[in-house]
Design an enzyme around this catalytic site. Structure first.
Site, PDB file in Angstrom:
ATOM      1  N   CYS A   5       0.870  -1.177   0.000  1.00 15.15           N
ATOM      2  CA  CYS A   5       0.000   0.000   0.000  1.00 15.15           C
ATOM      3  C   CYS A   5       0.904   1.222   0.000  1.00 15.15           C
ATOM      4  CB  CYS A   5      -0.972  -0.013   1.191  1.00 15.15           C
ATOM      5  SG  CYS A   5      -0.185  -0.013   2.813  1.00 15.15           S
ATOM      6  N   TRP A   6       0.451   2.326   0.529  1.00 18.00           N
ATOM      7  CA  TRP A   6       1.242   3.559   0.483  1.00 18.00           C
ATOM      8  C   TRP A   6       2.549   3.426   1.253  1.00 18.00           C
ATOM      9  CZ3 TRP A   6       2.763   7.694  -1.740  1.00 18.00           C
ATOM     10  CH2 TRP A   6       3.334   8.746  -1.019  1.00 18.00           C
TER      11      TRP A   6
END
Length: 350
Positions: free
Chosen positions: A94-95
């Site tokens: 993810c981020w």
């Protein structure tokens, strides 16, 4: 269950699949090459959870987010992942390698899949790209193919590749042909996506052999060339192409089929030249376009606009050879590709 990215890995990481669980807008801006997008929160859901987190209550935001992640994960398992076997090994990110990727990975691990989470998430990958393009020397011997508008620079690059040469097609990566008439259908990628694709293309090159690129300004359309590449291009050797304006005009009509087939689009592109030319001159180009005299218009644009503005794009680079492209037909381009490779690799040219 944490995995540290060792490099840009141009040949792909040692996983069966790379899964980006960020929201679609985040994925569209940039992602690891080859990754698929299985968002655990949609764009709207991510905005909603973020708003609750900041404006209301962090615990409530996490609880709502967990329910949404579980619901979306179930849809992915029953949908895109339904045919994955027991030995499937995915890498999830993810981020920043936080709650979204770990939550999804935990569910996949419970099924029995050998899942790992990218340590630091997309940010760790982006740092590698930034170091490659903004901090470290390029480490490649570039040959800049220069020449007037319509001299077939991009076409020649691909023919060089066909005979065994190394190329990086900057205009192809940027999805823009680098002029007022250069926009391509579908538009350009985001700057970060362009840089991801560029870093991957550069890392695939053998540093022991020359790499051909097309002469460009420091921007292609709205995309900027990163400093490491731009500095290397400024110091590179140049191979100059030569052809008559008539031959180049004919060639342009074959490389811009989207413009010759769309009268309204062509008219709009001609109008972009109004700041540089008289009303009568622009009207003359409109008339040629309306009458289907595309080759004549292209030749006139070359002589009256492009050659006058972009006569020399070498920037003081060392010229290692010139190639006469004749009429820019198939035979001329094939012969030029062979000659370019021999010149760049310092093989005697007959």
């Amino acid at each position: 269950m944490s995995y540290t990215l060792p490099s840009l890995m141009p040949d792909g990481p040692p996983f069966d699949e790379v899964i980006d669980v960020r929201a679609p807008q985040e994925f569209a801006e940039d992602h690891m090459p080859g990754a698929i997008n299985l968002p655990v929160l949609s764009d709207a859901e991510r905005a909603r959870v973020g708003t609750i987190y900041v404006q209301q209550d962090r615990f409530l935001a996490r609880k709502i987010g967990a329910a949404l992640v579980a619901r979306n994960a179930a849809a992915h398992i029953e949908g895109p992942l339904a045919d994955r076997g027991g030995g499937w090994r995915p890498l999830v990110y993810c981020w920043r390698g936080g709650q979204r990727s770990n939550a999804f990975a935990s569910i996949l691990a419970q099924i029995g899949w050998r899942v790992e989470v990218l340590d630091g998430g997309y940010r760790s990958y982006r740092r590698l790209v930034s170091r490659r393009l903004y901090e470290a020397p390029l480490g490649l011997r570039l040959i800049v193919v220069d020449g007037g508008t319509g001299s077939g620079k991009t076409e020649l690059l691909h023919r060089i590749a066909a005979v065994g040469g190394q190329i990086v097609d900057l205009e192809g990566l940027a999805r823009h042909r680098g002029s007022n008439f250069g926009a391509m259908p579908g538009g350009q990628p985001a700057q970060k996506m362009f840089e991801s694709q560029l870093a991957r293309a550069l890392d695939r090159q053998d540093p022991a052999r020359p790499v051909f690129v097309e002469a460009e300004s420091n921007a292609i359309g709205r995309l900027r060339l990163p400093p490491s590449l731009w500095t290397a291009m400024g110091r590179a050797e140049t191979l100059r192409l030569e052809a008559s304006s008539e031959a180049r005009g004919r060639f342009l009509t074959t490389t811009y089929p989207d413009l010759t087939a769309d009268a309204d689009l062509l008219a709009r592109r001609i109008d972009t030249l109004r700041p540089y030319h008289s009303r009568d001159q622009v009207a003359a180009w409109h008339a040629m376009a309306a009458e289907g005299r595309h080759a004549e218009m292209a030749r006139d644009l070359i002589e009256r606009h492009y050659d006058r503005r972009y006569r020399d794009n070498s920037g003081g680079r060392t010229e290692i050879g010139r190639i006469d492209l004749g009429g820019l037909d198939e035979t001329d381009l094939d012969r030029a590709a062979e000659r370019a490779l021999r010149i760049a690799e310092r093989v005697p040219v007959e």
